[in-house]
Design an enzyme around this catalytic site. Structure first.
Site, PDB file in Angstrom:
ATOM      1  N   HIS A 248      -0.875   4.299  -2.511  1.00 41.87           N
ATOM      2  CA  HIS A 248      -1.506   5.451  -3.154  1.00 41.87           C
ATOM      3  C   HIS A 248      -2.438   4.959  -4.248  1.00 41.87           C
ATOM      4  O   HIS A 248      -2.174   3.931  -4.874  1.00 41.87           O
ATOM      5  CB  HIS A 248      -0.444   6.383  -3.755  1.00 41.87           C
ATOM      6  CG  HIS A 248      -0.976   7.750  -4.070  1.00 41.87           C
ATOM      7  ND1 HIS A 248      -1.567   8.051  -5.268  1.00 41.87           N
ATOM      8  CD2 HIS A 248      -1.024   8.873  -3.319  1.00 41.87           C
ATOM      9  CE1 HIS A 248      -1.958   9.322  -5.245  1.00 41.87           C
ATOM     10  NE2 HIS A 248      -1.644   9.844  -4.076  1.00 41.87           N
ATOM     11  N   GLU A 306       2.232  11.615   2.750  1.00 39.50           N
ATOM     12  CA  GLU A 306       1.936  11.786   4.172  1.00 39.50           C
ATOM     13  C   GLU A 306       3.061  11.285   5.070  1.00 39.50           C
ATOM     14  O   GLU A 306       3.206  11.719   6.205  1.00 39.50           O
ATOM     15  CB  GLU A 306       0.647  11.038   4.542  1.00 39.50           C
ATOM     16  CG  GLU A 306      -0.549  11.333   3.666  1.00 39.50           C
ATOM     17  CD  GLU A 306      -1.216  12.643   4.001  1.00 39.50           C
ATOM     18  OE1 GLU A 306      -0.512  13.555   4.451  1.00 39.50           O
ATOM     19  OE2 GLU A 306      -2.433  12.743   3.791  1.00 39.50           O
TER      20      GLU A 306
HETATM   21  N1  COA Z   1      -1.083  -0.747   4.330  1.00 38.68           N
HETATM   22  C1  COA Z   1      -1.450  -2.042   4.184  1.00 38.68           C
HETATM   23  N2  COA Z   1      -2.087  -2.502   3.110  1.00 38.68           N
HETATM   24  C2  COA Z   1      -2.376  -1.640   2.142  1.00 38.68           C
HETATM   25  C3  COA Z   1      -2.019  -0.284   2.224  1.00 38.68           C
HETATM   26  C4  COA Z   1      -1.353   0.147   3.369  1.00 38.68           C
HETATM   27  N3  COA Z   1      -1.007   1.432   3.527  1.00 38.68           N
HETATM   28  N4  COA Z   1      -2.442   0.353   1.110  1.00 38.68           N
HETATM   29  C5  COA Z   1      -3.034  -0.576   0.354  1.00 38.68           C
HETATM   30  N5  COA Z   1      -3.002  -1.774   0.976  1.00 38.68           N
HETATM   31  C6  COA Z   1      -3.560  -3.037   0.493  1.00 38.68           C
HETATM   32  C7  COA Z   1      -5.069  -2.977   0.462  1.00 38.68           C
HETATM   33  O1  COA Z   1      -5.629  -3.373   1.698  1.00 38.68           O
HETATM   34  C8  COA Z   1      -5.388  -3.935  -0.645  1.00 38.68           C
HETATM   35  O2  COA Z   1      -5.295  -5.232  -0.120  1.00 38.68           O
HETATM   36  P1  COA Z   1      -6.342  -6.377  -0.561  1.00 38.68           P
HETATM   37  O3  COA Z   1      -6.222  -6.445  -2.056  1.00 38.68           O
HETATM   38  O4  COA Z   1      -5.835  -7.583   0.163  1.00 38.68           O
HETATM   39  O5  COA Z   1      -7.666  -5.891  -0.107  1.00 38.68           O
HETATM   40  C9  COA Z   1      -4.229  -3.747  -1.617  1.00 38.68           C
HETATM   41  O6  COA Z   1      -3.150  -3.216  -0.847  1.00 38.68           O
HETATM   42  C10 COA Z   1      -4.487  -2.820  -2.770  1.00 38.68           C
HETATM   43  O7  COA Z   1      -4.975  -1.601  -2.266  1.00 38.68           O
HETATM   44  P2  COA Z   1      -5.244  -0.371  -3.247  1.00 38.68           P
HETATM   45  O8  COA Z   1      -6.218  -0.774  -4.310  1.00 38.68           O
HETATM   46  O9  COA Z   1      -3.957   0.157  -3.691  1.00 38.68           O
HETATM   47  O10 COA Z   1      -5.899   0.642  -2.287  1.00 38.68           O
HETATM   48  P3  COA Z   1      -6.587   2.007  -2.651  1.00 38.68           P
HETATM   49  O11 COA Z   1      -6.175   2.520  -3.974  1.00 38.68           O
HETATM   50  O12 COA Z   1      -8.038   1.855  -2.402  1.00 38.68           O
HETATM   51  O13 COA Z   1      -5.992   2.868  -1.484  1.00 38.68           O
HETATM   52  C11 COA Z   1      -4.856   4.346  -0.151  1.00 38.68           C
HETATM   53  C12 COA Z   1      -5.055   3.856  -1.605  1.00 38.68           C
HETATM   54  C13 COA Z   1      -3.947   5.550  -0.158  1.00 38.68           C
HETATM   55  C14 COA Z   1      -6.210   4.740   0.426  1.00 38.68           C
HETATM   56  C15 COA Z   1      -4.228   3.187   0.661  1.00 38.68           C
HETATM   57  O14 COA Z   1      -2.976   2.860   0.125  1.00 38.68           O
HETATM   58  C16 COA Z   1      -4.148   3.500   2.144  1.00 38.68           C
HETATM   59  O15 COA Z   1      -5.119   3.295   2.867  1.00 38.68           O
HETATM   60  N6  COA Z   1      -2.989   4.012   2.625  1.00 38.68           N
HETATM   61  C17 COA Z   1      -2.844   4.359   4.025  1.00 38.68           C
HETATM   62  C18 COA Z   1      -3.472   5.710   4.293  1.00 38.68           C
HETATM   63  C19 COA Z   1      -2.658   6.829   3.708  1.00 38.68           C
HETATM   64  O16 COA Z   1      -1.435   6.870   3.805  1.00 38.68           O
HETATM   65  N7  COA Z   1      -3.375   7.800   3.131  1.00 38.68           N
HETATM   66  C20 COA Z   1      -2.747   8.957   2.525  1.00 38.68           C
HETATM   67  C21 COA Z   1      -2.888   8.912   1.056  1.00 38.68           C
HETATM   68  S1  COA Z   1      -1.945  10.169   0.238  1.00 38.68           S
END
Ligand code: COA
Length: 364
Positions: A248, A306
């Site tokens: 998140h 989700e």
């Molecule tokens: N699965 C695998 N890796 C993940 C991840 C996941 N669900 N969420 C984050 N990461 C990884 C990212 O790829 C990143 O890796 P890197 O540093 O090697 O590039 C690292 O963790 C940090 O990511 P972060 O900065 O926390 O991502 P964000 O704030 O841009 O993204 C979300 C937040 C929600 C978009 C992301 O966690 C995600 O894509 N989740 C899956 C989709 C989802 O469930 N969406 C509903 C949201 S309520």
């Protein structure tokens, strides 16, 4: 003026709101003045919508349930004039096209009620249409959540309607999420609330925001048995894919809404009205959290809303293609409250960009 470069705007507070408060460090969510854990057990969607709209300064009719019922009936009557909007392949495309055709009356409270009622009707009609079934007319006297479920599934047994109502409350508002921000940007220009809601629908459609719960269910189907979870998830991560329903932008601990929805699914299972997926979901969540801890030791990545949305909406009897439109049906309350709040207290939202054209390209 000092300019701050913050792609993703993580560190920027873009507005003040009285509607909800997300504390990402402690995993606490307050909606309309109450912790989500208490609110979702106590209040129904109509009461929460009323509280959000009042907090945004809107005058809400004393019989809001009746007004929402009338809005559902009005939306249903409008359906023959929607062209082929509801024939779209994707439910969010259908909502975007159908909601765009609602009139904006200039009365923010009336428009908020009309949009919230209409999204439920259009989503349900779309879901039936794609199965080749006729749309079911709303019952304006029925509670909003139960009527939505009946318009989708033809019946609304009490335990399922209660679980759906709890879901709608749980996701009714959530700080400055991407779709709410999109709605506020449009509202900040003085544009009409229908345009702002259409922008929000477009933002919610994306898999990084509201589009994750369908894929979560696909994941549970693919894993199939708890013992297969770790290997399946590791292969996904090795392939460079994200685990849907995990991580998140704001929460550094487990999303509090995951616990609320998990409890609601447990209740459904005890009432004998669920699909029995809860044990598998818990096992997959545990394995995913463990793997993500190993691969990202510096970044807490836990279940988000989700993850259990998928299990709950499936248990309630909604088809997975309808999960994101159902999210929209709930978040419509928050969107429209934010639109009103933005119009009342906000300022034109207009950040700046940094010019970063490749070297040698002339500046415009
Ligand atoms: N699965 C695998 N890796 C993940 C991840 C996941 N669900 N969420 C984050 N990461 C990884 C990212 O790829 C990143 O890796 P890197 O540093 O090697 O590039 C690292 O963790 C940090 O990511 P972060 O900065 O926390 O991502 P964000 O704030 O841009 O993204 C979300 C937040 C929600 C978009 C992301 O966690 C995600 O894509 N989740 C899956 C989709 C989802 O469930 N969406 C509903 C949201 S309520």
């Amino acid at each position: 003026m000092e300019l701050i470069y913050a792609p993703g705007l993580d560190s920027i507070i873009a507005c003040e709101t009285a509607l909800s408060d997300v504390d990402g460090e402690r995993g606490r969510l307050v909606i309309a003045g109450e912790d989500v854990e208490q609110l979702a057990g106590r209040a129904g969607f109509v009461e929460v919508a009323a509280r959000l709209w009042r907090a945004a300064g809107l005058e809400v009719p004393a019989d809001l349930a009746g007004a929402l019922g009338a809005a559902r009936a009005a939306a249903f009557a409008r359906m023959p004039c929607l062209g082929d909007a509801l024939a779209a392949q994707d439910g969010m495309d259908a909502l975007r096209g159908a909601v765009a055709q609602l009139p904006a009356t200039g009365d923010l409270a009336a428009d908020a009620i009309a949009a919230t009622g209409a999204i439920a009707v259009f989503a349900a009609a779309w879901a039936r249409g794609r199965q080749g079934l006729a749309a079911i007319a709303p019952d304006p006297a029925a509670p909003h959540a139960a009527d939505y479920l009946r318009m989708v599934a033809g019946e609304a047994p009490a335990p399922r309607a209660r679980a759906l109502d709890r879901y709608l409350v749980t996701v009714s508002d959530h700080g400055m999420n991407a779709s709410t921000f999109a709605a506020r940007v449009v509202a900040s220009t003085g544009s009409d609330p229908v345009s702002a809601v259409v922008a929000a629908i477009g933002a919610l459609k994306g898999p990084l925001h509201g589009g994750a719960p369908g894929p979560v269910l696909d994941m549970l189907d693919a894993v199939a048995v708890p013992g297969a979870a770790r290997a399946w998830l590791a292969a996904e991560l090795d392939a460079g894919r994200r685990i849907m329903g995990m991580g998140h932008r704001v929460y550094r601990v487990r999303d509090p809404r995951a616990a609320v929805l998990e409890a609601a699914i447990g209740e459904l299972e005890r009432a004998g009205a669920a699909t029995g997926r809860l044990a598998l979901a818990r096992a997959v969540e545990q394995a995913a959290a463990q793997l993500l801890r190993e691969r990202h030791p510096d970044r807490a990545l836990a279940a988000n809303v989700e993850f259990y949305t998928a299990v709950l909406l499936d248990a309630v009897g909604l088809p997975r293609a309808l999960f994101t439109p159902t999210f929209a049906a709930a978040r419509a309350a928050g969107w429209t409250a934010h639109i009103a709040e933005q119009r009342r207290t906000g300022r034109l939202i207009r950040p700046q960009s940094r010019y970063a054209a490749p070297a040698g390209q002339p500046a415009q």
